[in-house]
Design an enzyme around this catalytic site. Sequence first.
Site, PDB file in Angstrom:
ATOM      1  N   SER A 144       0.874  -1.067  -0.032  1.00  0.00           N
ATOM      2  CA  SER A 144      -0.102  -0.075  -0.061  1.00  0.00           C
ATOM      3  C   SER A 144       1.085   1.239  -0.061  1.00  0.00           C
ATOM      4  O   SER A 144       2.294   1.239   0.724  1.00  0.00           O
ATOM      5  CB  SER A 144      -0.958   0.017   1.301  1.00  0.00           C
ATOM      6  OG  SER A 144      -1.584   1.378   1.437  1.00  0.00           O
ATOM      7  N   TYR A 158      -1.461  -0.260  10.220  1.00  0.00           N
ATOM      8  CA  TYR A 158      -1.379  -0.783   9.104  1.00  0.00           C
ATOM      9  C   TYR A 158      -0.454  -0.269   8.003  1.00  0.00           C
ATOM     10  O   TYR A 158       0.233  -1.182   7.422  1.00  0.00           O
ATOM     11  CB  TYR A 158      -3.106  -0.424   8.562  1.00  0.00           C
ATOM     12  CG  TYR A 158      -3.078  -0.702   6.800  1.00  0.00           C
ATOM     13  CD1 TYR A 158      -3.680  -2.121   6.523  1.00  0.00           C
ATOM     14  CD2 TYR A 158      -2.935   0.199   5.980  1.00  0.00           C
ATOM     15  CE1 TYR A 158      -3.685  -2.179   5.031  1.00  0.00           C
ATOM     16  CE2 TYR A 158      -3.106  -0.010   4.565  1.00  0.00           C
ATOM     17  CZ  TYR A 158      -3.411  -1.108   4.492  1.00  0.00           C
ATOM     18  OH  TYR A 158      -3.705  -1.411   2.921  1.00  0.00           O
TER      19      TYR A 158
HETATM   20  P1  NAP Z   1     -11.326  -6.107   0.878  1.00  0.00           P
HETATM   21  O1  NAP Z   1     -12.257  -5.927  -0.395  1.00  0.00           O
HETATM   22  O2  NAP Z   1     -11.716  -5.995   2.249  1.00  0.00           O
HETATM   23  O3  NAP Z   1     -11.199  -7.894   0.646  1.00  0.00           O
HETATM   24  C1  NAP Z   1     -10.245  -8.390   1.422  1.00  0.00           C
HETATM   25  C2  NAP Z   1     -10.189  -9.946   1.038  1.00  0.00           C
HETATM   26  O4  NAP Z   1      -9.195 -10.607   1.795  1.00  0.00           O
HETATM   27  C3  NAP Z   1     -11.192 -10.700   0.872  1.00  0.00           C
HETATM   28  O5  NAP Z   1     -11.244 -11.552   0.061  1.00  0.00           O
HETATM   29  C4  NAP Z   1     -11.259 -11.455   2.238  1.00  0.00           C
HETATM   30  O6  NAP Z   1     -12.071 -12.572   2.493  1.00  0.00           O
HETATM   31  C5  NAP Z   1      -9.596 -11.597   2.723  1.00  0.00           C
HETATM   32  N1  NAP Z   1      -9.209 -11.916   3.806  1.00  0.00           N
HETATM   33  C6  NAP Z   1      -9.017 -10.981   4.922  1.00  0.00           C
HETATM   34  N2  NAP Z   1      -8.470 -11.294   6.076  1.00  0.00           N
HETATM   35  C7  NAP Z   1      -8.048 -12.626   5.483  1.00  0.00           C
HETATM   36  C8  NAP Z   1      -7.455 -13.756   6.245  1.00  0.00           C
HETATM   37  N3  NAP Z   1      -7.088 -13.583   7.433  1.00  0.00           N
HETATM   38  N4  NAP Z   1      -7.179 -14.987   5.433  1.00  0.00           N
HETATM   39  C9  NAP Z   1      -7.708 -15.152   4.426  1.00  0.00           C
HETATM   40  N5  NAP Z   1      -8.477 -14.102   3.641  1.00  0.00           N
HETATM   41  C10 NAP Z   1      -8.522 -13.036   4.156  1.00  0.00           C
HETATM   42  O7  NAP Z   1      -9.801  -5.390   0.562  1.00  0.00           O
HETATM   43  P2  NAP Z   1      -9.267  -5.028  -0.612  1.00  0.00           P
HETATM   44  O8  NAP Z   1      -9.610  -3.537  -0.532  1.00  0.00           O
HETATM   45  O9  NAP Z   1      -9.580  -5.653  -1.805  1.00  0.00           O
HETATM   46  O10 NAP Z   1      -7.646  -5.078  -0.222  1.00  0.00           O
HETATM   47  C11 NAP Z   1      -6.746  -6.078  -0.892  1.00  0.00           C
HETATM   48  C12 NAP Z   1      -5.580  -5.576  -0.395  1.00  0.00           C
HETATM   49  O11 NAP Z   1      -5.137  -4.465  -1.276  1.00  0.00           O
HETATM   50  C13 NAP Z   1      -5.191  -5.741   0.865  1.00  0.00           C
HETATM   51  O12 NAP Z   1      -3.768  -6.318   1.229  1.00  0.00           O
HETATM   52  C14 NAP Z   1      -5.091  -4.082   1.280  1.00  0.00           C
HETATM   53  O13 NAP Z   1      -4.281  -3.793   2.364  1.00  0.00           O
HETATM   54  C15 NAP Z   1      -4.475  -3.674  -0.022  1.00  0.00           C
HETATM   55  N6  NAP Z   1      -4.908  -2.357  -0.407  1.00  0.00           N
HETATM   56  C16 NAP Z   1      -5.965  -1.857  -0.450  1.00  0.00           C
HETATM   57  C17 NAP Z   1      -6.495  -0.584  -0.695  1.00  0.00           C
HETATM   58  C18 NAP Z   1      -7.730   0.057  -0.933  1.00  0.00           C
HETATM   59  O14 NAP Z   1      -7.943   1.372  -0.773  1.00  0.00           O
HETATM   60  N7  NAP Z   1      -8.682  -0.690  -1.165  1.00  0.00           N
HETATM   61  C19 NAP Z   1      -5.199   0.455  -0.745  1.00  0.00           C
HETATM   62  C20 NAP Z   1      -3.881   0.082  -0.464  1.00  0.00           C
HETATM   63  C21 NAP Z   1      -3.731  -1.531  -0.243  1.00  0.00           C
HETATM   64  P3  NAP Z   1     -13.066 -12.644   3.534  1.00  0.00           P
HETATM   65  O15 NAP Z   1     -14.142 -11.555   3.119  1.00  0.00           O
HETATM   66  O16 NAP Z   1     -13.637 -14.083   3.141  1.00  0.00           O
HETATM   67  O17 NAP Z   1     -12.672 -12.693   4.887  1.00  0.00           O
END
Ligand code: NAP
Length: 250
Positions: A144, A158
């Site tokens: 991130s 985070y």
């Molecule tokens: P999201 O929509 O909340 O999706 C998170 C995913 O991770 C879901 O499939 C969830 O599955 C899974 N997950 C969470 N904890 C888990 C665990 N302990 N074991 C296995 N699966 C787990 O998040 P996102 O925004 O797509 O984020 C994906 C990645 O991008 C993350 O690493 C996040 O830090 C990074 N990121 C996101 C943003 C943003 O603005 N969205 C910005 C920078 C970085 P379940 O729902 O089944 O639990």
Amino acid sequence: MTRPVVLITGGSRGIGAAVAQLAAQRGYDVAIGYRSDRDAAERVADACRAAGASSVVCQGDTARAEDVVRIFDEAQAALGPLSHVVNNAGITGRSGRLDRAEDDTVRACIEVNVLGALWVAREAARRLSTRHGGRGGSIVNVSSVASRLGSGGEYVWYAASKGAVDALTVGLAHELAADGVRVNAVSPGITRTEIHEKSTGDAARVERLSANIPLKRPGEPEEIAEAILFLMSDAASYITGANIPVSGGR
Ligand code: NAP
């Protein structure tokens, strides 16, 4: 020709789901990791199958080393040897200042984002590297821009966890370079997924922060997925240890 096989942790929603669907469109077979929402993971798998890929869903908590081994075992049993891993599962925890944060919030974030990323990277190294009989390939870690911005007042734990992912990316890239495995990262900025409402309870957060983004809008999961698919592909054959910000200039 053997089809490439990718495992995406956190593939049931958001960025991971977009990666899964784009990978299927680009000719990969796709294993979708998820922790809690099987129906959501199955919907992504159905979309991958509709694009012509073989697909399987694999439940497990990436913070638990034994779950990670099982996820990899199930993916390989269904789809054959893995060639790519997207280390994407991550959480923020409830946002706020560090001096008000609960132990459990900080601990859960470090367990998923740091330990979980390490367990997934370790298992990927064991399965992909030619040293261990794998066929080589590539790993993409999802970090991130928070690791550089620090997320003061929001979730410094985070940001710190993603600093660990950045270091992991460089070190593992060096470690696996001679074993046929490239290791890179993408660092998304503010991207339109459910993670924001989960962390802040504020569904409008993404739009509210748009004014601070040079491109004046949040990213879409598909835009992050494009960078990940590039790093996975042979077009990135001379790239390892890199970390691409996909953040609209933020
Ligand atoms: P999201 O929509 O909340 O999706 C998170 C995913 O991770 C879901 O499939 C969830 O599955 C899974 N997950 C969470 N904890 C888990 C665990 N302990 N074991 C296995 N699966 C787990 O998040 P996102 O925004 O797509 O984020 C994906 C990645 O991008 C993350 O690493 C996040 O830090 C990074 N990121 C996101 C943003 C943003 O603005 N969205 C910005 C920078 C970085 P379940 O729902 O089944 O639990």
